[in-house]
Design a protein around this motif. Sequence first.
Motif, PDB file in Angstrom:
ATOM      1  N   ILE B  34       0.855  -1.187   0.000  1.00 60.28           N
ATOM      2  CA  ILE B  34       0.000   0.000   0.000  1.00 60.28           C
ATOM      3  C   ILE B  34       0.889   1.235   0.000  1.00 60.28           C
ATOM      4  CG2 ILE B  34      -1.880   1.203   1.178  1.00 60.28           C
ATOM      5  CD1 ILE B  34      -2.329  -1.359   2.817  1.00 60.28           C
ATOM      6  N   TYR B  36       0.775   5.273   1.032  1.00 59.24           N
ATOM      7  CA  TYR B  36       0.046   6.288   1.779  1.00 59.24           C
ATOM      8  C   TYR B  36       0.693   7.647   1.568  1.00 59.24           C
ATOM      9  CZ  TYR B  36      -2.510   2.799   4.494  1.00 59.24           C
ATOM     10  OH  TYR B  36      -3.339   1.779   4.886  1.00 59.24           O
ATOM     11  N   GLN B  38       0.924  11.372   3.562  1.00 58.61           N
ATOM     12  CA  GLN B  38       0.655  12.037   4.839  1.00 58.61           C
ATOM     13  C   GLN B  38       1.004  13.510   4.738  1.00 58.61           C
ATOM     14  OE1 GLN B  38       2.868  10.770   8.346  1.00 58.61           O
ATOM     15  NE2 GLN B  38       1.133  11.274   9.671  1.00 58.61           N
ATOM     16  N   PRO B  44      -2.139   9.279   7.824  1.00 55.79           N
ATOM     17  CA  PRO B  44      -1.831   8.712   6.505  1.00 55.79           C
ATOM     18  C   PRO B  44      -3.108   8.495   5.696  1.00 55.79           C
ATOM     19  CG  PRO B  44      -0.625   7.569   8.236  1.00 55.79           C
ATOM     20  CD  PRO B  44      -1.619   8.447   8.917  1.00 55.79           C
ATOM     21  N   PHE B  46      -4.759   6.753   2.347  1.00 59.37           N
ATOM     22  CA  PHE B  46      -4.582   5.707   1.343  1.00 59.37           C
ATOM     23  C   PHE B  46      -4.552   6.302  -0.063  1.00 59.37           C
ATOM     24  CE2 PHE B  46      -4.989   1.774  -0.823  1.00 59.37           C
ATOM     25  CZ  PHE B  46      -5.987   1.905  -1.768  1.00 59.37           C
ATOM     26  N   ASP B  49      -3.131   0.610  -3.790  1.00 58.25           N
ATOM     27  CA  ASP B  49      -2.534  -0.641  -3.329  1.00 58.25           C
ATOM     28  C   ASP B  49      -2.294  -1.567  -4.526  1.00 58.25           C
ATOM     29  OD1 ASP B  49      -5.646  -2.064  -1.895  1.00 58.25           O
ATOM     30  OD2 ASP B  49      -5.163  -1.345  -3.912  1.00 58.25           O
ATOM     31  N   PHE B  89       4.564   7.084   2.221  1.00 59.55           N
ATOM     32  CA  PHE B  89       4.988   5.844   2.863  1.00 59.55           C
ATOM     33  C   PHE B  89       4.514   4.647   2.053  1.00 59.55           C
ATOM     34  CE2 PHE B  89       6.138   7.524   7.017  1.00 59.55           C
ATOM     35  CZ  PHE B  89       5.343   8.639   7.177  1.00 59.55           C
TER      36      PHE B  89
END
Lengths: 115, 112
Positions: B34, B36, B38, B44, B46, B49, B89
């Motif tokens: 996944i 993310y 932020q 975070p 989404f 994915d 991330f």
Amino acid sequence: EPEVTQTPSHQVTQMGQEVILRCVPISNHLYFYWYRQILGQKVEFLVSFYNNEISEKSEIFDDQFSVERPDGSNFTLKIRSTKLEDSAMYFCASTETGRNNSPLHFGNGTRLTVT
Amino acid sequence: GESVGLHLPTLSVQEGDNSIINCAYSNSASDYFIWYKQESGKGPQFIIDIRSNMDKRQGQRVTVLLNKTVKHLSLQIAATQPGDSAVYFCADPSDTGNQFYFGTGTSLTVIP
């Protein structure tokens, strides 16, 4: 779009005091999590929760920490006796199916400051 | 232990250019990844994915590429905009599936 909500957004407490951080996960989600992020660092896992019990917890989640789902909508993290090093952003997350099937959806966090 | 990490802590790109953010993982059994985003003061968010049975997945202005041979994951953002400035991330689930491991993040700065 449904979202995870967390309250309060900022909590200031004195060392040794108890705090309760509150979360309302997305309503049809079944798996709940707490993560924390110390300023400028990575997101760290604390605990996962499913079917009214802890699925897994990290080393950070010692006996000063506890989680509870007191009703059908809230999910709480309690720190019994806060320490300075507990100062961090605490994020609640939920996911619909868990285990490699769906992403975590995070709230905007509670900033905990321990003085 | 943790299985994901990022190559670069910071990345600056000109507005309108494409951005590529990289991630390496060590667990060859990882089958779900996944990305993310932020933003400052937020949780975070989404982005996209991908499962290990795919090499590529596209979303709106974003593409994730997965190279299982070298255990590498990348996020491509097309026509980067100032609103894309954030920390990115990658994450993958633990062997138990009860938690996700997060990398240290790449801070993307978009220069107007």
